[in-house]
Structures are given as C-alpha cells and as structure tokens.
Motif scaffolding. Structure first.
Motif, PDB file in Angstrom:
ATOM      1  N   THR A  46     -82.480  53.836  48.759  1.00 57.49           N
ATOM      2  CA  THR A  46     -82.156  55.164  49.295  1.00 57.49           C
ATOM      3  C   THR A  46     -80.649  55.354  49.392  1.00 57.49           C
ATOM      4  OG1 THR A  46     -84.207  55.136  50.590  1.00 57.49           O
ATOM      5  CG2 THR A  46     -82.537  56.749  51.205  1.00 57.49           C
ATOM      6  N   ILE A  47     -79.948  54.335  49.856  1.00 57.29           N
ATOM      7  CA  ILE A  47     -78.492  54.414  49.946  1.00 57.29           C
ATOM      8  C   ILE A  47     -77.877  54.557  48.554  1.00 57.29           C
ATOM      9  CG2 ILE A  47     -76.422  53.139  50.594  1.00 57.29           C
ATOM     10  CD1 ILE A  47     -78.002  51.926  52.905  1.00 57.29           C
ATOM     11  N   ALA A  48     -78.436  53.847  47.567  1.00 58.82           N
ATOM     12  CA  ALA A  48     -77.938  53.954  46.193  1.00 58.82           C
ATOM     13  C   ALA A  48     -78.122  55.379  45.659  1.00 58.82           C
ATOM     14  CB  ALA A  48     -78.655  52.954  45.297  1.00 58.82           C
ATOM     15  N   SER A  49     -79.263  55.986  45.959  1.00 55.49           N
ATOM     16  CA  SER A  49     -79.500  57.372  45.540  1.00 55.49           C
ATOM     17  C   SER A  49     -78.506  58.319  46.195  1.00 55.49           C
ATOM     18  CB  SER A  49     -80.935  57.786  45.896  1.00 55.49           C
ATOM     19  OG  SER A  49     -81.184  59.125  45.539  1.00 55.49           O
ATOM     20  N   LEU A  50     -78.227  58.092  47.484  1.00 52.96           N
ATOM     21  CA  LEU A  50     -77.268  58.939  48.197  1.00 52.96           C
ATOM     22  C   LEU A  50     -75.866  58.805  47.592  1.00 52.96           C
ATOM     23  CD1 LEU A  50     -76.733  60.825  50.626  1.00 52.96           C
ATOM     24  CD2 LEU A  50     -76.217  58.772  51.964  1.00 52.96           C
ATOM     25  N   ILE A  51     -75.482  57.604  47.220  1.00 52.91           N
ATOM     26  CA  ILE A  51     -74.163  57.389  46.621  1.00 52.91           C
ATOM     27  C   ILE A  51     -74.048  58.147  45.301  1.00 52.91           C
ATOM     28  CG2 ILE A  51     -72.655  55.656  45.580  1.00 52.91           C
ATOM     29  CD1 ILE A  51     -73.607  53.690  47.691  1.00 52.91           C
ATOM     30  N   CYS A  52     -75.114  58.125  44.510  1.00 56.11           N
ATOM     31  CA  CYS A  52     -75.100  58.848  43.239  1.00 56.11           C
ATOM     32  C   CYS A  52     -74.936  60.352  43.466  1.00 56.11           C
ATOM     33  CB  CYS A  52     -76.389  58.571  42.468  1.00 56.11           C
ATOM     34  SG  CYS A  52     -76.522  56.881  41.831  1.00 56.11           S
ATOM     35  N   LEU A  53     -75.654  60.892  44.435  1.00 60.27           N
ATOM     36  CA  LEU A  53     -75.522  62.318  44.745  1.00 60.27           C
ATOM     37  C   LEU A  53     -74.125  62.635  45.254  1.00 60.27           C
ATOM     38  CD1 LEU A  53     -78.958  62.983  46.486  1.00 60.27           C
ATOM     39  CD2 LEU A  53     -78.257  63.716  44.210  1.00 60.27           C
ATOM     40  N   LEU A  54     -73.577  61.707  46.040  1.00 67.82           N
ATOM     41  CA  LEU A  54     -72.220  61.918  46.557  1.00 67.82           C
ATOM     42  C   LEU A  54     -71.202  61.959  45.425  1.00 67.82           C
ATOM     43  CD1 LEU A  54     -70.423  62.186  49.065  1.00 67.82           C
ATOM     44  CD2 LEU A  54     -70.284  59.684  49.129  1.00 67.82           C
ATOM     45  N   LEU A  55     -71.391  61.132  44.412  1.00 69.83           N
ATOM     46  CA  LEU A  55     -70.475  61.134  43.264  1.00 69.83           C
ATOM     47  C   LEU A  55     -70.502  62.471  42.539  1.00 69.83           C
ATOM     48  CD1 LEU A  55     -71.034  57.554  41.764  1.00 69.83           C
ATOM     49  CD2 LEU A  55     -69.002  58.410  42.933  1.00 69.83           C
ATOM     50  N   VAL A  56     -71.699  63.070  42.467  1.00 75.14           N
ATOM     51  CA  VAL A  56     -71.802  64.376  41.820  1.00 75.14           C
ATOM     52  C   VAL A  56     -70.993  65.410  42.593  1.00 75.14           C
ATOM     53  CG1 VAL A  56     -73.389  66.238  41.197  1.00 75.14           C
ATOM     54  CG2 VAL A  56     -74.046  63.867  40.815  1.00 75.14           C
ATOM     55  N   PHE A  57     -71.076  65.371  43.924  1.00 76.37           N
ATOM     56  CA  PHE A  57     -70.329  66.324  44.739  1.00 76.37           C
ATOM     57  C   PHE A  57     -68.831  66.042  44.726  1.00 76.37           C
ATOM     58  CE2 PHE A  57     -74.494  67.185  46.629  1.00 76.37           C
ATOM     59  CZ  PHE A  57     -74.446  68.568  46.734  1.00 76.37           C
ATOM     60  N   ILE A  75     -79.758  70.408  49.298  1.00 77.75           N
ATOM     61  CA  ILE A  75     -80.961  70.049  50.050  1.00 77.75           C
ATOM     62  C   ILE A  75     -81.308  68.592  49.805  1.00 77.75           C
ATOM     63  CG2 ILE A  75     -83.433  70.470  50.292  1.00 77.75           C
ATOM     64  CD1 ILE A  75     -82.872  73.402  49.610  1.00 77.75           C
ATOM     65  N   SER A  76     -81.235  68.167  48.557  1.00 73.36           N
ATOM     66  CA  SER A  76     -81.535  66.773  48.220  1.00 73.36           C
ATOM     67  C   SER A  76     -80.599  65.819  48.951  1.00 73.36           C
ATOM     68  CB  SER A  76     -81.415  66.574  46.711  1.00 73.36           C
ATOM     69  OG  SER A  76     -81.567  65.220  46.364  1.00 73.36           O
ATOM     70  N   PHE A  77     -79.321  66.157  49.002  1.00 74.61           N
ATOM     71  CA  PHE A  77     -78.342  65.289  49.652  1.00 74.61           C
ATOM     72  C   PHE A  77     -78.653  65.131  51.144  1.00 74.61           C
ATOM     73  CE2 PHE A  77     -74.360  64.643  51.954  1.00 74.61           C
ATOM     74  CZ  PHE A  77     -73.826  63.555  51.291  1.00 74.61           C
ATOM     75  N   PHE A  78     -78.889  66.233  51.841  1.00 77.70           N
ATOM     76  CA  PHE A  78     -79.111  66.163  53.285  1.00 77.70           C
ATOM     77  C   PHE A  78     -80.468  65.537  53.630  1.00 77.70           C
ATOM     78  CE2 PHE A  78     -75.827  69.558  53.218  1.00 77.70           C
ATOM     79  CZ  PHE A  78     -74.919  68.943  54.059  1.00 77.70           C
ATOM     80  N   ILE A  79     -81.480  65.760  52.798  1.00 73.60           N
ATOM     81  CA  ILE A  79     -82.765  65.111  53.052  1.00 73.60           C
ATOM     82  C   ILE A  79     -82.638  63.603  52.856  1.00 73.60           C
ATOM     83  CG2 ILE A  79     -85.155  64.885  52.278  1.00 73.60           C
ATOM     84  CD1 ILE A  79     -85.223  67.791  51.645  1.00 73.60           C
ATOM     85  N   THR A  80     -81.851  63.198  51.877  1.00 72.05           N
ATOM     86  CA  THR A  80     -81.639  61.761  51.660  1.00 72.05           C
ATOM     87  C   THR A  80     -80.924  61.130  52.849  1.00 72.05           C
ATOM     88  OG1 THR A  80     -81.508  62.153  49.264  1.00 72.05           O
ATOM     89  CG2 THR A  80     -80.704  60.043  50.077  1.00 72.05           C
ATOM     90  N   VAL A  81     -79.947  61.845  53.419  1.00 68.45           N
ATOM     91  CA  VAL A  81     -79.297  61.360  54.642  1.00 68.45           C
ATOM     92  C   VAL A  81     -80.326  61.221  55.761  1.00 68.45           C
ATOM     93  CG1 VAL A  81     -77.604  61.913  56.428  1.00 68.45           C
ATOM     94  CG2 VAL A  81     -77.049  62.313  54.021  1.00 68.45           C
ATOM     95  N   GLY A  82     -81.189  62.227  55.903  1.00 73.52           N
ATOM     96  CA  GLY A  82     -82.242  62.150  56.912  1.00 73.52           C
ATOM     97  C   GLY A  82     -83.205  61.007  56.655  1.00 73.52           C
ATOM     98  N   GLU A  83     -83.459  60.713  55.398  1.00 74.15           N
ATOM     99  CA  GLU A  83     -84.340  59.594  55.051  1.00 74.15           C
ATOM    100  C   GLU A  83     -83.767  58.265  55.539  1.00 74.15           C
ATOM    101  OE1 GLU A  83     -86.003  57.429  50.966  1.00 74.15           O
ATOM    102  OE2 GLU A  83     -85.133  59.448  50.887  1.00 74.15           O
TER     103      GLU A  83
END
Length: 328
Positions: free
Chosen positions: A17-28, A159-167
């Motif tokens: 989950t943290i790895a997925s969040l990092i990938c989304l963060l790189l996009v932003f 939405i994906s980014f914030f839900i991942t943080v909530g996850e």
C-alpha cells in the motif's frame, strides 16, 4: 508469538500500500521542480516543436490555402518567441524548454492548477489569431474531449491518493484483529478501483491526444509522444494496490493475533493441552486419618496412605478402612 505473527501477516500488504502511495505521489510531483530531471521526466505527453521550421510538407494535407494560413499563425507566434521547442504535459501543469544537444532543457513550469488541461492556443500564444477556427475538426474535437476528460482524470487521481492514505491509517488497526483487516480490505478495494480507473483514463486520454497531434500536426513537423515513465509509474501503482488488496483479504482469514500460551479452553491448569481438572462432587468420600497411626505422624503420611504396622488391635481391629462422609 500471536501479536508478532499478526504483525508479520499485515507487513506485506502495508508495504504494498505504501509503495502504491509513493507511485501516486510521484505522479503528482511531476513538473513541480524544473531543475529536477526526475520530476520533469514524469510527463504524460510531450509535444516536440523543435523541427517546426524545417520545411513543412503541406502537400500531404488537404486545403493548402487554409493550412498556409495556419502555418503563418505558427510562424508569427514563433517570431514573437512564444513557441518553445518542447512542451511536457503533467497532471496539473506543463513545462517547456529549448533543445540542448538533442534533448529538452526545461526552463519554465507553469503554475499548478487542479483539473489542468493543455490548451495549445493559449500556451502557444495564438489567442489573438483565428487559428482555433482553422484547426481541423479532428484536432478541435480531440481538444474538446481532452478538456472534459482531464477534469475526471484529475478527480480520479486525487480520490485514489486520499483513499490510499486512508487505507494506510485504517491498516494500522489491522494489527489488533482480523476485523481491522476486513475493514481495510474494503477501503483497499475502493482505492484499487479508483487507481485502475485513473490509470485507464490517463493512458487512453493521452494516447488518443498523441494520435490526434501526430495525424493533424505532423505535416507541420510538430510531433507528440507518450510519457512512458509516468505511465509505467501509474500502472505500478495499480499493481501494488491490487496486490495489497489480496493480501489484506488474506489477513482476514489468517493470523488472528491470539497468543498460543496461557490457559485456555481445553487446556489443563499447567497450560498444557489435553489436561483435565478434577472437581469434587457433592457427597464425595474422602479418606481420613487412621486412628491407629502413631502419635506425631504427619498429614502427608495420612494423605498418601503411609502404612504403619497395627499393634495391639486384637479382636477390635476393623477390616474396613475408615472414611468420612461429608458434603463438599
């Protein structure tokens, strides 16, 4: 070992989950810093105008007069230094720069804006011309679609980014129980769906836009290409997110977190499995001390039935061992 095993059980999905969040963060973070080659390289699409003046082939385009007018508008913008060699398009801004030894040298990044879409008329300094009316229908329709879908794409990524943080936050409670894993699995499913939707939208949107640029503006030596690095990061986020969801689901069935030690159901008083504790029942018979034991004999000798030779019992010795009848 119960809590330790539970922690080990959720370590894998938490890491994914943290790895997925990092990938989304790189996009932003793409296009945030013009001085970072990593951030400027994470674009969704790149428009290459470096060969714009290299003898455009107008013979392959229908409507030569119209195209000559469009070409004049581009040349006017270039004369005013409004055209750059490269334009990199990100999720909420763009960056531009000149060619330097065959590669872009980024020197400007636009302010970041939610629901951003790249408007070539505004960016290329063509507002004071009627060039937008001269665009072929294919290009104009492509830009109109791009403007609408870009808003949904930005919302999907957010939405994906914030839900991942909530996850991740909810996943901390999964250390305590499998109920926590169950709730986290639900949140993870929502995150995975939104991440997949964002990845599909951005891939399809910019893929179509690149195709439109290539087919319409290629005669003017204007090229477009997809940002493979950014899309690779996006799809990595999708993979990590769905893998995390599967492991969160697995953790709802395994690793309860209960300690294997201590007393429990089906265990004896010493903590060993299979032990049976005997309980006294009402009206039980309990052996009492023999009146024939010598004076000074201790209670343990009486309890364990220590035998002492009978002396001087004569005819009065009883053939039965004396018991006391009492209610416990």
């Amino acid at each position: 070992m119960g809590k330790l095993g539970r922690f080990a059980c959720i370590f894998v999905p938490m890491g994914l989950t943290i790895a997925s969040l990092i990938c989304l963060l790189l996009v932003f973070l793409g296009g945030l810093n013009k001085g970072s080659s990593v951030q400027t390289g994470l674009y969704f699409m790149q428009a290459d105008l470096s060969e714009f003046t290299a003898n455009p082939d107008l013979d392959v385009v229908d409507g030569t007069d119209l195209d000559n007018t469009l070409l004049s508008a581009f040349e006017s913008a270039q004369a005013d230094d409004d055209l750059k060699d490269y334009y990199n398009i990100y999720i909420w801004n763009y960056c531009s720069g000149e060619e330097n030894n065959g590669s872009p040298d980024i020197d400007y990044c636009s302010p970041r804006k939610a629901s951003f879409w790249f408007n070539p008329v505004a960016v290329w300094g063509l507002e004071n011309t009627n060039v937008e009316q001269l665009f072929p229908d294919e290009l104009q329709k492509g830009l109109d679609t791009y403007e609408k879908v870009a808003k949904w794409m930005f919302a999907a990524y957010s939405i994906s980014f914030f839900i991942t943080v909530g996850e991740i936050v909810v996943g901390l409670f999964a250390i305590c129980s499998r109920w926590g894993s169950f709730v986290t699995t639900i949140v993870s499913t929502a995150s995975s769906i939104m991440t997949l939707a964002a990845a599909i939208t951005s891939t399809a949107l910019y893929g179509a836009l690149v195709g439109t640029f290539e087919s319409v503006l290629k005669p003017y030596k204007i090229h477009a290409s997809l940002g493979r690095s950014s899309l690779s990061v996006v799809w990595l986020a999708v993979g990590f997110s769905w893998a995390a969801g599967l492991f969160w689901l697995f953790s709802t069935c395994c690793c309860s977190g209960r300690s294997s030690g201590g007393k429990g159901k089906g265990r004896g008083g010493d903590g060993k499995r299979g032990g049976v504790t005997a309980e006294k029942t009402p009206y039980a018979y309990e052996r009492i001390g023999s009146p024939f034991l010598p004076e000074g004999a201790n209670r343990s000798q009486q309890h364990h039935g220590a035998e002492v030779p009978l002396q001087n019992m004569g005819q009065q010795a009883s053939a039965y061992e004396p018991f006391r009848h009492e209610r416990v």
